[in-house]
Scaffold this motif. Structure first.
Motif, PDB file in Angstrom:
ATOM      1  N   ASP A 161      39.743   2.169 -38.641  1.00  0.00           N
ATOM      2  CA  ASP A 161      41.072   2.789 -38.262  1.00  0.00           C
ATOM      3  C   ASP A 161      41.249   4.722 -38.483  1.00  0.00           C
ATOM      4  O   ASP A 161      40.474   4.824 -39.702  1.00  0.00           O
ATOM      5  CB  ASP A 161      42.079   2.642 -39.088  1.00  0.00           C
ATOM      6  N   VAL A 162      41.481   5.524 -38.179  1.00  0.00           N
ATOM      7  CA  VAL A 162      41.338   7.137 -38.434  1.00  0.00           C
ATOM      8  C   VAL A 162      42.411   7.188 -38.123  1.00  0.00           C
ATOM      9  O   VAL A 162      43.194   6.897 -36.576  1.00  0.00           O
ATOM     10  CB  VAL A 162      40.661   7.260 -37.294  1.00  0.00           C
ATOM     11  N   GLY A 163      43.290   7.707 -38.527  1.00  0.00           N
ATOM     12  CA  GLY A 163      44.660   8.520 -38.284  1.00  0.00           C
ATOM     13  C   GLY A 163      44.632   9.890 -38.177  1.00  0.00           C
ATOM     14  O   GLY A 163      44.098  10.523 -39.329  1.00  0.00           O
ATOM     15  N   GLN A 164      45.547  10.660 -37.878  1.00  0.00           N
ATOM     16  CA  GLN A 164      45.038  12.419 -38.016  1.00  0.00           C
ATOM     17  C   GLN A 164      47.178  12.405 -38.533  1.00  0.00           C
ATOM     18  O   GLN A 164      48.001  12.357 -37.845  1.00  0.00           O
ATOM     19  CB  GLN A 164      44.798  13.024 -37.023  1.00  0.00           C
ATOM     20  N   ASP A 165      46.834  13.395 -39.209  1.00  0.00           N
ATOM     21  CA  ASP A 165      48.513  14.111 -39.783  1.00  0.00           C
ATOM     22  C   ASP A 165      47.395  15.903 -40.141  1.00  0.00           C
ATOM     23  O   ASP A 165      47.639  16.071 -41.011  1.00  0.00           O
ATOM     24  CB  ASP A 165      48.566  13.506 -40.869  1.00  0.00           C
ATOM     25  N   ASN A 166      48.101  16.503 -38.465  1.00  0.00           N
ATOM     26  CA  ASN A 166      47.379  18.003 -38.406  1.00  0.00           C
ATOM     27  C   ASN A 166      48.791  19.215 -38.821  1.00  0.00           C
ATOM     28  O   ASN A 166      48.234  20.473 -38.655  1.00  0.00           O
ATOM     29  CB  ASN A 166      47.484  17.606 -37.347  1.00  0.00           C
ATOM     30  N   GLY A 167      49.709  18.540 -38.721  1.00  0.00           N
ATOM     31  CA  GLY A 167      50.576  20.023 -39.269  1.00  0.00           C
ATOM     32  C   GLY A 167      51.723  20.514 -37.889  1.00  0.00           C
ATOM     33  O   GLY A 167      51.495  19.993 -36.606  1.00  0.00           O
ATOM     34  N   ALA A 168      52.096  21.664 -39.218  1.00  0.00           N
ATOM     35  CA  ALA A 168      52.890  22.715 -36.967  1.00  0.00           C
ATOM     36  C   ALA A 168      52.126  22.928 -36.513  1.00  0.00           C
ATOM     37  O   ALA A 168      50.653  23.645 -37.377  1.00  0.00           O
ATOM     38  CB  ALA A 168      54.225  23.433 -37.899  1.00  0.00           C
ATOM     39  N   GLN A 169      52.377  23.427 -35.053  1.00  0.00           N
ATOM     40  CA  GLN A 169      51.235  23.812 -34.427  1.00  0.00           C
ATOM     41  C   GLN A 169      49.966  23.717 -34.317  1.00  0.00           C
ATOM     42  O   GLN A 169      48.935  24.416 -32.754  1.00  0.00           O
ATOM     43  CB  GLN A 169      51.181  25.347 -34.852  1.00  0.00           C
ATOM     44  N   ASP A 185      48.821  16.712 -31.440  1.00  0.00           N
ATOM     45  CA  ASP A 185      48.739  15.555 -32.101  1.00  0.00           C
ATOM     46  C   ASP A 185      47.082  14.782 -32.708  1.00  0.00           C
ATOM     47  O   ASP A 185      47.611  13.601 -33.916  1.00  0.00           O
ATOM     48  CB  ASP A 185      49.467  14.514 -31.306  1.00  0.00           C
ATOM     49  N   PHE A 186      46.842  14.828 -32.246  1.00  0.00           N
ATOM     50  CA  PHE A 186      45.328  15.170 -32.556  1.00  0.00           C
ATOM     51  C   PHE A 186      43.885  15.743 -31.587  1.00  0.00           C
ATOM     52  O   PHE A 186      44.469  15.714 -30.601  1.00  0.00           O
ATOM     53  CB  PHE A 186      44.835  12.962 -31.815  1.00  0.00           C
ATOM     54  N   PHE A 187      42.958  15.793 -32.176  1.00  0.00           N
ATOM     55  CA  PHE A 187      42.173  16.806 -32.047  1.00  0.00           C
ATOM     56  C   PHE A 187      40.653  15.019 -31.332  1.00  0.00           C
ATOM     57  O   PHE A 187      40.852  14.161 -32.123  1.00  0.00           O
ATOM     58  CB  PHE A 187      41.428  17.448 -33.066  1.00  0.00           C
ATOM     59  N   ARG A 188      40.530  15.378 -30.196  1.00  0.00           N
ATOM     60  CA  ARG A 188      40.075  14.766 -29.524  1.00  0.00           C
ATOM     61  C   ARG A 188      38.329  15.225 -29.690  1.00  0.00           C
ATOM     62  O   ARG A 188      37.162  14.222 -29.347  1.00  0.00           O
ATOM     63  CB  ARG A 188      40.468  14.393 -27.723  1.00  0.00           C
ATOM     64  N   THR A 189      37.598  15.570 -30.484  1.00  0.00           N
ATOM     65  CA  THR A 189      36.280  15.878 -30.542  1.00  0.00           C
ATOM     66  C   THR A 189      35.757  14.763 -30.977  1.00  0.00           C
ATOM     67  O   THR A 189      36.480  14.006 -32.259  1.00  0.00           O
ATOM     68  CB  THR A 189      36.163  16.844 -31.382  1.00  0.00           C
ATOM     69  N   PRO A 190      34.495  14.228 -30.168  1.00  0.00           N
ATOM     70  CA  PRO A 190      33.554  12.556 -30.889  1.00  0.00           C
ATOM     71  C   PRO A 190      33.172  12.822 -32.363  1.00  0.00           C
ATOM     72  O   PRO A 190      33.481  13.994 -32.759  1.00  0.00           O
ATOM     73  CB  PRO A 190      33.403  12.581 -30.030  1.00  0.00           C
ATOM     74  N   VAL A 191      33.780  12.094 -32.905  1.00  0.00           N
ATOM     75  CA  VAL A 191      32.968  12.085 -34.186  1.00  0.00           C
ATOM     76  C   VAL A 191      31.707  11.308 -34.490  1.00  0.00           C
ATOM     77  O   VAL A 191      31.812   9.762 -33.536  1.00  0.00           O
ATOM     78  CB  VAL A 191      33.994  11.279 -35.339  1.00  0.00           C
ATOM     79  N   GLU A 192      31.259  10.946 -35.758  1.00  0.00           N
ATOM     80  CA  GLU A 192      29.596  10.636 -35.693  1.00  0.00           C
ATOM     81  C   GLU A 192      29.735  10.039 -36.918  1.00  0.00           C
ATOM     82  O   GLU A 192      30.592  10.454 -37.715  1.00  0.00           O
ATOM     83  CB  GLU A 192      28.718  11.347 -35.864  1.00  0.00           C
ATOM     84  N   HIS A 249      28.856   7.027 -32.843  1.00  0.00           N
ATOM     85  CA  HIS A 249      29.261   8.231 -31.906  1.00  0.00           C
ATOM     86  C   HIS A 249      30.497   7.710 -31.142  1.00  0.00           C
ATOM     87  O   HIS A 249      30.558   6.349 -30.532  1.00  0.00           O
ATOM     88  CB  HIS A 249      28.332   8.107 -30.575  1.00  0.00           C
ATOM     89  N   TRP A 250      31.559   8.558 -32.136  1.00  0.00           N
ATOM     90  CA  TRP A 250      33.222   7.334 -31.670  1.00  0.00           C
ATOM     91  C   TRP A 250      33.796   8.698 -31.129  1.00  0.00           C
ATOM     92  O   TRP A 250      33.859   9.204 -31.754  1.00  0.00           O
ATOM     93  CB  TRP A 250      34.024   7.479 -32.843  1.00  0.00           C
ATOM     94  N   GLY A 251      34.405   7.779 -29.544  1.00  0.00           N
ATOM     95  CA  GLY A 251      35.176   9.164 -29.094  1.00  0.00           C
ATOM     96  C   GLY A 251      36.480   9.014 -29.365  1.00  0.00           C
ATOM     97  O   GLY A 251      36.975   7.681 -29.380  1.00  0.00           O
ATOM     98  N   ILE A 252      37.163   9.759 -29.604  1.00  0.00           N
ATOM     99  CA  ILE A 252      38.966   9.896 -30.233  1.00  0.00           C
ATOM    100  C   ILE A 252      39.231  10.037 -29.221  1.00  0.00           C
ATOM    101  O   ILE A 252      39.893  11.172 -28.574  1.00  0.00           O
ATOM    102  CB  ILE A 252      38.636  10.923 -31.318  1.00  0.00           C
ATOM    103  N   GLU A 253      40.209   9.003 -29.010  1.00  0.00           N
ATOM    104  CA  GLU A 253      41.893   8.978 -28.173  1.00  0.00           C
ATOM    105  C   GLU A 253      42.947   9.020 -28.292  1.00  0.00           C
ATOM    106  O   GLU A 253      43.468   8.728 -27.092  1.00  0.00           O
ATOM    107  CB  GLU A 253      40.540   7.887 -26.569  1.00  0.00           C
ATOM    108  N   ALA A 254      43.350   8.449 -29.423  1.00  0.00           N
ATOM    109  CA  ALA A 254      44.858   8.757 -29.750  1.00  0.00           C
ATOM    110  C   ALA A 254      44.459   8.374 -31.290  1.00  0.00           C
ATOM    111  O   ALA A 254      43.957   8.759 -31.575  1.00  0.00           O
ATOM    112  CB  ALA A 254      44.800   6.544 -29.846  1.00  0.00           C
ATOM    113  N   ASN A 255      45.898   8.091 -31.834  1.00  0.00           N
ATOM    114  CA  ASN A 255      46.630   8.861 -32.648  1.00  0.00           C
ATOM    115  C   ASN A 255      47.666   7.882 -32.983  1.00  0.00           C
ATOM    116  O   ASN A 255      48.123   8.132 -32.818  1.00  0.00           O
ATOM    117  CB  ASN A 255      47.179  10.084 -33.241  1.00  0.00           C
TER     118      ASN A 255
END
Length: 665
Positions: free
Chosen positions: A500-508, A511-518, A532-538
């Protein structure tokens, strides 16, 4: 090398020369001006083709007499007014050929009236005779008398003007996008004991009546802020650097005589730097191959270095304390900032981010991967500190924040690093398509200017749509602040890992960064698997099949992403957007209402002391569930044996106190 830079700035401040906020370079802001919205040089009434600047410096004070010959081409049907930036200088006369022209000299501007007007497409040369008084405050043009302060061993005069202070030493159209296509000449007359240097090559030195004139010519397109001069008691020595194809250039160094031996040490690696950056599989041939590269060291000087075209100005302490990183950074600007210049100051991250990425690349080449990673981690730390103080996008920072170190330099360097990651160009000793795209950028905008959208278009030749990436990383603020949880799950065919991955990125921020992660997964019995994990939701949950039971993970093992992350394992409930990672959070008890037993969960952004209690509705303590220091991440406690009624569950963690209602039936 980074601590040396900090030491240099500390010593400088101690001597009374105060560095500007968060910058290691010679950068200034000019209050009250607004970056122009310009599509091209042709949208202006005229186009400057060449500057010739003749300076006569007595060196006994800060005065000068000068003439600036501006060759310009009219972009309008009848150019009858030439508006120039001109500050703290006095104009004595203006001529077109043998004819005197009418002019108006105001506090900040010089307006010249050609007569007759210049027809569209025609070029003329206007000669402006002017002077600077001895009492003028140092800005753009700097003069310091020998012995007038600590360590002022020799009288010195020099120019430092970025972004828009060239107007303080010569009349000009002082915008980065109006490059003088035919270059410039800077001719400096000084007492014959002095030496003077400037952009380009020294054509000759002439002597007359106890004075010398140094005739410098630069034949490449140049922006006003990249034109410079310096004059002092200099020793001059030369290195040679290979730039490919069997060619080489001189590297000319101007330093105070007492610093000559130490400057040999400080500049020892410069020829290797030039050769490394010039490699055909890196950034391509040095952009000014018919001329030179060089340094002039000055003091006093409020910052570290300034990438004047072919002649970088550096703080004397960069020699005394050997700032290899700073020296590499300013050289890198010859490709990024000088060869291709940001079209206007909204785009300054293009100059500084690229140059800031190249000096860690030099460290990798020279000292290995660990040195590179340490430099990038220093950048990340500086950016997080800057972001905490003032969050902003990279694009259009405003003139007062153009050169904040954490954003314009450090985050921008990471944007280059992450773009390289998207190319899959991750083998450090085998440069691939990211380097190819950088050379395409150079080929497309050589000796001109560039914009963020044009840079995006170059990257899209290889990567397809990059609008999402530039929107998130350049036009919006912040960074991904991940919460990651994982657990193993046995399947009919073996094992899988659920992440599971969630993002709490703050103001400005997005909602989520879509850069794929490893994610590197360690397996029971040895071995690992790179996901290699594509990020498509939060939030997002995905499961990945594995050949053995997973026993651990490393998030972003290659250190390609600018991010923060909190990792836990074993919690099988999916993350929700409410999972906090920037402050302590008490989640609602479950179930609620409860029959006899309830679970309370809480999350911590970092290790800290907590107190988790149950109280009655009057606030009296009923039960202490947890007390003491707890690690960062997600925690839970079980509540049993309470009588039916209404209770308050309270979490206290540092200054944060949160309360949730719990009903026991």
């Amino acid at each position: 090398m980074k601590p040396l830079v900090i030491l240099v700035l500390f010593v400088t401040a101690a001597l009374g020369h105060i560095p500007g906020p968060e910058t290691h370079e010679a950068k200034w802001h000019l209050p009250g001006l607004t970056p122009p919205v310009i599509a091209a040089e042709s949208s202006h009434d005229y186009d400057v083709r060449h500057y010739r600047i003749d300076l006569d410096l007595p060196m006994t004070d800060g005065s000068m007499t000068a003439c600036c010959a501006i060759r310009l081409r009219s972009n309008v049907a009848a150019l009858d007014s030439v508006f120039l930036n001109f500050v703290n200088l006095t104009c004595d006369s203006v001529k077109l050929g043998d004819d005197h022209l009418r002019f108006v000299d105001s506090y900040q501007f010089l307006n010249v009236f050609p007569d007759p007007p210049v027809a569209q497409g025609d070029s003329v040369t206007i000669d402006i005779h002017y002077r600077r008084s001895a009492a003028t405050t140092n800005r753009g043009f700097y003069w310091y008398l020998k012995g007038s302060g600590n360590n002022r061993n020799h009288t010195v005069a020099y120019s430092i003007t970025q972004p828009e202070n060239s107007r303080y030493w010569f009349p000009c159209w002082d915008q980065p996008w109006d490059k003088a296509e035919a270059g410039c000449m800077v001719n400096i007359t000084v007492p014959d004991s002095f030496t003077a240097c400037a952009n380009g090559l020294l054509d000759s030195v002439t002597t007359s009546a106890g004075k010398k004139t140094f005739w410098w010519t630069h034949r490449y397109p140049v922006s006003t802020y990249l034109i410079n001069f310096a004059a002092s008691i200099f020793s001059h020595w030369v290195q040679y650097a290979h730039i490919g194809g069997g060619d080489s250039i001189p590297v000319e160094n101007f330093v105070w005589p007492e610093d000559s031996a130490q400057s040999v040490i400080a500049f020892a690696k410069v020829p290797d730097m030039v050769e490394f950056f010039s490699r055909e599989d890196r950034f391509g041939r040095y952009p000014f191959p018919e001329e030179k590269y060089g340094h002039v060291a000055v003091f006093p000087f409020s910052f570290g270095g300034m990438e004047h075209q072919t002649m970088t100005t550096v703080h004397r302490y960069w020699i005394l304390y050997v700032s290899e990183s700073g020296i590499a950074h300013e050289l890198a600007h010859m490709w990024y900032g000088d060869y291709i210049t940001c079209q206007d100051w909204r785009e300054i991250w293009l100059n500084e981010g690229s140059a800031s990425y190249l000096d860690p690349l030099w460290f990798h080449h020279c000292y290995g991967r660990q040195s590179f990673e340490e430099a990038m981690q220093d950048y990340a730390t500086a950016y997080f500190q800057s972001d905490a103080q003032f969050r902003r996008p990279l694009y259009d920072p405003g003139l007062n924040r153009m050169f904040d170190w954490g954003h314009t330099y450090c985050k921008a360097a990471w944007v280059n690093h992450m773009t390289r990651y998207l190319h899959g160009d991750t083998v450090f000793d085998s440069p691939g398509t990211w380097f190819e795209s950088e050379r395409a950028w150079a080929d497309s905008f050589a000796y001109g200017t560039g914009t963020t959208h044009e840079r995006q278009a170059i990257q899209e030749r290889w990567l397809g749509d990059m609008g999402w990436f530039y929107d998130e990383w350049v036009f919006m603020a912040g960074f991904p602040n991940y919460t990651v949880n994982w657990f193993p799950r046995e399947t009919a065919d073996g094992w899988e890992i659920v992440i599971d991955v969630g993002q709490d990125n703050g103001a400005q921020a997005p909602d989520f960064f879509r850069t794929p992660v490893e994610v590197l997964v360690s397996l029971e019995g040895g071995g690992d698997t790179l996901l290699h994990w594509g990020i498509e939701a939060n939030p997002q949950r995905d499961a990945f099949p594995l050949r053995a039971r997973p026993v651990g993970i490393v998030f972003d093992p290659g250190k390609w992403l600018l991010h923060k992350v909190s990792i836990t394992s074993g919690v099988e409930q999916e993350l929700s957007p409410g999972v906090g990672v920037v402050r302590p959070v008490l989640h609602a008890p479950a179930p609620n209402p409860a029959r006899g037993r309830a679970t309370v969960r809480y999350s911590l952004p970092h290790a800290q002391d907590v107190a988790l209690t149950v109280r009655d509705v009057a606030g009296r303590l009923v039960r202490e569930l947890e007390s003491g220091r707890r690690a960062a991440g997600h925690h839970e406690a079980e509540i049993r044996g309470l009588a039916a009624g209404v209770y308050l569950v309270r979490l206290e963690a540092g200054p944060v106190s949160e309360t949730r209602k719990l009903v026991i039936q």
